[in-house]
Write a protein that holds these residues in place. Sequence first.
Motif, PDB file in Angstrom:
ATOM      1  N   ASP A   1       0.830  -1.212   0.000  1.00  0.00           N
ATOM      2  CA  ASP A   1       0.000   0.000   0.000  1.00  0.00           C
ATOM      3  C   ASP A   1       0.863   1.260   0.000  1.00  0.00           C
ATOM      4  O   ASP A   1       0.570   2.223  -0.713  1.00  0.00           O
ATOM      5  CB  ASP A   1      -0.941   0.024   1.210  1.00  0.00           C
ATOM      6  CG  ASP A   1      -2.025  -1.037   1.122  1.00  0.00           C
ATOM      7  OD1 ASP A   1      -2.387  -1.434  -0.002  1.00  0.00           O
ATOM      8  OD2 ASP A   1      -2.502  -1.472   2.185  1.00  0.00           O
ATOM      9  N   ARG A   2       1.921   1.245   0.798  1.00  0.00           N
ATOM     10  CA  ARG A   2       2.814   2.415   0.808  1.00  0.00           C
ATOM     11  C   ARG A   2       3.514   2.567  -0.538  1.00  0.00           C
ATOM     12  O   ARG A   2       3.672   3.682  -1.038  1.00  0.00           O
ATOM     13  CB  ARG A   2       3.814   2.325   1.963  1.00  0.00           C
ATOM     14  CG  ARG A   2       3.173   2.682   3.289  1.00  0.00           C
ATOM     15  CD  ARG A   2       4.200   2.905   4.378  1.00  0.00           C
ATOM     16  NE  ARG A   2       4.882   1.693   4.796  1.00  0.00           N
ATOM     17  CZ  ARG A   2       4.394   0.836   5.697  1.00  0.00           C
ATOM     18  NH1 ARG A   2       3.227   1.059   6.266  1.00  0.00           N
ATOM     19  NH2 ARG A   2       5.077  -0.235   6.037  1.00  0.00           N
ATOM     20  N   LEU A   3       3.934   1.451  -1.134  1.00  0.00           N
ATOM     21  CA  LEU A   3       4.545   1.529  -2.460  1.00  0.00           C
ATOM     22  C   LEU A   3       3.564   2.122  -3.460  1.00  0.00           C
ATOM     23  O   LEU A   3       3.933   2.974  -4.273  1.00  0.00           O
ATOM     24  CB  LEU A   3       5.006   0.150  -2.936  1.00  0.00           C
ATOM     25  CG  LEU A   3       5.488   0.110  -4.394  1.00  0.00           C
ATOM     26  CD1 LEU A   3       6.681   1.029  -4.609  1.00  0.00           C
ATOM     27  CD2 LEU A   3       5.797  -1.321  -4.798  1.00  0.00           C
ATOM     28  N   GLU A   4       2.329   1.698  -3.410  1.00  0.00           N
ATOM     29  CA  GLU A   4       1.316   2.219  -4.343  1.00  0.00           C
ATOM     30  C   GLU A   4       1.165   3.736  -4.183  1.00  0.00           C
ATOM     31  O   GLU A   4       1.067   4.469  -5.170  1.00  0.00           O
ATOM     32  CB  GLU A   4      -0.024   1.518  -4.110  1.00  0.00           C
ATOM     33  CG  GLU A   4      -1.021   1.728  -5.211  1.00  0.00           C
ATOM     34  CD  GLU A   4      -0.562   1.163  -6.553  1.00  0.00           C
ATOM     35  OE1 GLU A   4      -0.822   1.824  -7.584  1.00  0.00           O
ATOM     36  OE2 GLU A   4       0.065   0.094  -6.585  1.00  0.00           O
ATOM     37  N   ARG A   5       1.168   4.219  -2.957  1.00  0.00           N
ATOM     38  CA  ARG A   5       1.083   5.669  -2.726  1.00  0.00           C
ATOM     39  C   ARG A   5       2.315   6.394  -3.270  1.00  0.00           C
ATOM     40  O   ARG A   5       2.212   7.471  -3.850  1.00  0.00           O
ATOM     41  CB  ARG A   5       0.890   5.968  -1.235  1.00  0.00           C
ATOM     42  CG  ARG A   5      -0.472   5.488  -0.720  1.00  0.00           C
ATOM     43  CD  ARG A   5      -0.857   6.104   0.618  1.00  0.00           C
ATOM     44  NE  ARG A   5       0.197   6.175   1.607  1.00  0.00           N
ATOM     45  CZ  ARG A   5       0.425   5.257   2.552  1.00  0.00           C
ATOM     46  NH1 ARG A   5      -0.321   4.179   2.616  1.00  0.00           N
ATOM     47  NH2 ARG A   5       1.385   5.426   3.430  1.00  0.00           N
ATOM     48  N   GLN A   6       3.485   5.777  -3.098  1.00  0.00           N
ATOM     49  CA  GLN A   6       4.697   6.378  -3.632  1.00  0.00           C
ATOM     50  C   GLN A   6       4.645   6.439  -5.167  1.00  0.00           C
ATOM     51  O   GLN A   6       5.005   7.451  -5.760  1.00  0.00           O
ATOM     52  CB  GLN A   6       5.934   5.591  -3.192  1.00  0.00           C
ATOM     53  CG  GLN A   6       6.278   5.798  -1.730  1.00  0.00           C
ATOM     54  CD  GLN A   6       7.384   4.875  -1.288  1.00  0.00           C
ATOM     55  OE1 GLN A   6       7.168   3.670  -1.171  1.00  0.00           O
ATOM     56  NE2 GLN A   6       8.562   5.427  -1.036  1.00  0.00           N
ATOM     57  N   LEU A   7       4.192   5.363  -5.777  1.00  0.00           N
ATOM     58  CA  LEU A   7       4.108   5.330  -7.243  1.00  0.00           C
ATOM     59  C   LEU A   7       3.088   6.340  -7.760  1.00  0.00           C
ATOM     60  O   LEU A   7       3.326   7.009  -8.772  1.00  0.00           O
ATOM     61  CB  LEU A   7       3.776   3.919  -7.724  1.00  0.00           C
ATOM     62  CG  LEU A   7       4.871   2.875  -7.488  1.00  0.00           C
ATOM     63  CD1 LEU A   7       4.353   1.490  -7.827  1.00  0.00           C
ATOM     64  CD2 LEU A   7       6.138   3.209  -8.268  1.00  0.00           C
TER      65      LEU A   7
END
Length: 139
Positions: free
Chosen positions: A10-16
Amino acid sequence: MLLAIDGDEDRLERQLDTLDSLPGREEIRATVLYVHEEVDVPGGPATVIEAINRELDELQGVPDVVYDAVDALDEMGIETETAAQVGKPAERILDAADELDVDVILIAGRNRSPAGKAIFGSVTQGVIIDSDRPVLVAS
């Protein structure tokens, strides 16, 4: 750009999503960094712990989100490298940013309760406070 990720999708998705929204994206080059936290066993034999920490990257490998990040960045047309380090995450992120001489560090804060939103997680907070470079926090 240094894209400091952990194992959370989820954090990766927000970063992307944050990265995808930036202007001039076609000029961005990114290094995806994953930091293995050191093993620390109070009272354990120091030489064994040190040996484990030196080999931690090879022993654990990196989580799948690292490969997901590289694939997503490739789809965005962003030139990407990867790096894995062992240590205290905030310190290693800042060290990597200095070593790579990046223009910006992109990290993601943890989801918090309304009261907890006043304080970032310890890694995010450490990077923000101690960095002499711009830090972009995906939320």
